[in-house]
Each structure stands twice: as C-alpha cells, then as structure tokens.
Design a protein around this motif. Sequence first.
Motif: not given
Length: 90
Positions: A9-25, A63-67
């Motif tokens: 996913l990140y290889e094809t859409y590098p801008h989606l690495t933003q998910i890592d920065e936002l994870w858990g929020t 959702d499972r990790e951060f309900p």
Amino acid sequence: MRKTNVSKLYETYPHLTQIDELWGTRDCREYLKRLMNDTRDGHRRGFPGDHARTILRLLVEHDREFPQFEESITSDWRDTVRESRGDMQG
C-alpha cells in the motif's frame, strides 16, 4: 504494534504513510474512513481491491485496538429517536 501489512500500500501510495503518524488517534480513524468513501463528488476512482482491503483491515484493526474512537451507531440511533420523540433529558 499494527499487524496489517502495509508495505505494498505504501509502496504504491507513499502519502498514506500518514496513517503511521496518526495511528492510535481519532484522526487516524477518520482518515481511514475518508479513504474508503468518495469525498470528491463522484470523482474519486477508488483503490484497487488489494489496497482497499488493506485499508479496511487497518480500520478494523484500529477499531479493535482503540475502541474508544469507534463510532457507536446504536447510541447515535437511540439519541436520534429520543430527540424525535422529544424525551431527551440533558
């Protein structure tokens, strides 16, 4: 630690690495939801199946990790019914 493999996913859409920065929020959940929905008035092409499934897996995993950030459809529906009946008690 996230379990979903995002390398392709990140290889094809590098801008989606933003998910890592936002994870858990709450913002991460909203971002993932926006990715899965057309927010461009019908002009979004959408993701190929494999990538769409990865994004959906990420949403489910989040959702499972951060309900606490998961939307409660049931409670939202109950509030709407109460409001329509006029029996909301602040």
